[in-house]
Design an enzyme around this catalytic site. Sequence first.
Site, PDB file in Angstrom:
ATOM      1  N   VAL A   1       0.847  -1.186   0.000  1.00 34.77           N
ATOM      2  CA  VAL A   1       0.000   0.000   0.000  1.00 34.77           C
ATOM      3  C   VAL A   1       0.886   1.241   0.000  1.00 34.77           C
ATOM      4  O   VAL A   1       1.532   1.569   1.006  1.00 34.77           O
ATOM      5  CB  VAL A   1      -0.923   0.018   1.240  1.00 34.77           C
ATOM      6  CG1 VAL A   1      -1.848   1.241   1.181  1.00 34.77           C
ATOM      7  CG2 VAL A   1      -1.731  -1.263   1.336  1.00 34.77           C
ATOM      8  N   GLY A   2       0.938   1.918  -1.135  1.00 31.54           N
ATOM      9  CA  GLY A   2       1.720   3.143  -1.250  1.00 31.54           C
ATOM     10  C   GLY A   2       0.823   4.370  -1.216  1.00 31.54           C
ATOM     11  O   GLY A   2      -0.411   4.265  -1.197  1.00 31.54           O
ATOM     12  N   ASN A   3       1.439   5.529  -1.242  1.00 25.46           N
ATOM     13  CA  ASN A   3       0.660   6.766  -1.196  1.00 25.46           C
ATOM     14  C   ASN A   3      -0.137   7.000  -2.478  1.00 25.46           C
ATOM     15  O   ASN A   3      -1.202   7.623  -2.439  1.00 25.46           O
ATOM     16  CB  ASN A   3       1.594   7.954  -0.963  1.00 25.46           C
ATOM     17  CG  ASN A   3       2.123   7.985   0.452  1.00 25.46           C
ATOM     18  OD1 ASN A   3       1.366   8.054   1.403  1.00 25.46           O
ATOM     19  ND2 ASN A   3       3.442   7.925   0.593  1.00 25.46           N
TER      20      ASN A   3
ATOM     21  N   ASP B   1       7.743   0.177   3.432  1.00 30.39           N
ATOM     22  CA  ASP B   1       8.265  -0.164   2.107  1.00 30.39           C
ATOM     23  C   ASP B   1       9.784  -0.095   2.063  1.00 30.39           C
ATOM     24  O   ASP B   1      10.445  -0.926   1.432  1.00 30.39           O
ATOM     25  CB  ASP B   1       7.660   0.747   1.039  1.00 30.39           C
ATOM     26  CG  ASP B   1       7.787   2.230   1.358  1.00 30.39           C
ATOM     27  OD1 ASP B   1       8.059   2.596   2.526  1.00 30.39           O
ATOM     28  OD2 ASP B   1       7.607   3.051   0.433  1.00 30.39           O
TER      29      ASP B   1
END
Length: 261
Positions: free
Chosen positions: A7-9, A110
């Site tokens: 889950v990234g920005n 991450d």
Amino acid sequence: MLLAVDVGNTNIVFAVIAGRDVRARWRIATDARRTADEYAVWLMQLFAIGGLSFADIDRIIVSSVVPRSRHNMTVLGEKYFGTVPIFAGESADGWGIEIDVEEPRSLGADRAVNAIAAHDAIPGDLIVIDFGTATTFDVVDFNGAYKGGIIAPGINLSLDALVNAAAKLPRIAIEGPSQSTSVIGRNTETQMHIGVFWGYVAMMEGLVARLRSEIGRPVKVVATGGLALLFDTHTDIFDVVDVDLTLTGLAILAERAGKNL
């Protein structure tokens, strides 16, 4: 099989992994308002297209830099896959590497996962560059300890700032330079391409040179993230390009967590 979720920005990557072999991967825009049910409907169709089933998944691991996503990822795992997700860094042995910085708990999941995967694959001192919403430069020593790094605006953020602050500048796509090797632009769009692209390459090369000098030992540079392949054709600073580095790190953490059950 393992469902790894990064889950990234900007985006969320879902990947089905057998051992450390990525069988399928899908990307969706990050939206903290999206519910577990919405993810499930989207994933169900993609699983079917890929000849997969939710029943194939027996473990889920999540790496997230978006705290608001935690609840929906937990519900997704429990409701639709019948398993409680592992959140990276929260298993019995944590990260399994030394986080040698002033505020270890502030390190993005991450970046820790990338450090784990890079050290597992490549011996010696490393600089890991990840091209995401931000571009991060992470230093991992020969023992696998995370020593710190650099956070720079991602190239798309840099372009957005330029376009939004200057009313007459057009929006352009991020792409490599044309066949021409000139860095003297003859029109506005070409000048923007040169400034954004070659300016970014110069920033990367300059920071890597400074990091190498400070580390003082032979260092290999590992690049990951969506734009790594684009930049790789226009600079010689990368020793390894691995677009699945984060997913591999998640697979490693899932293996370790399984052994501690």
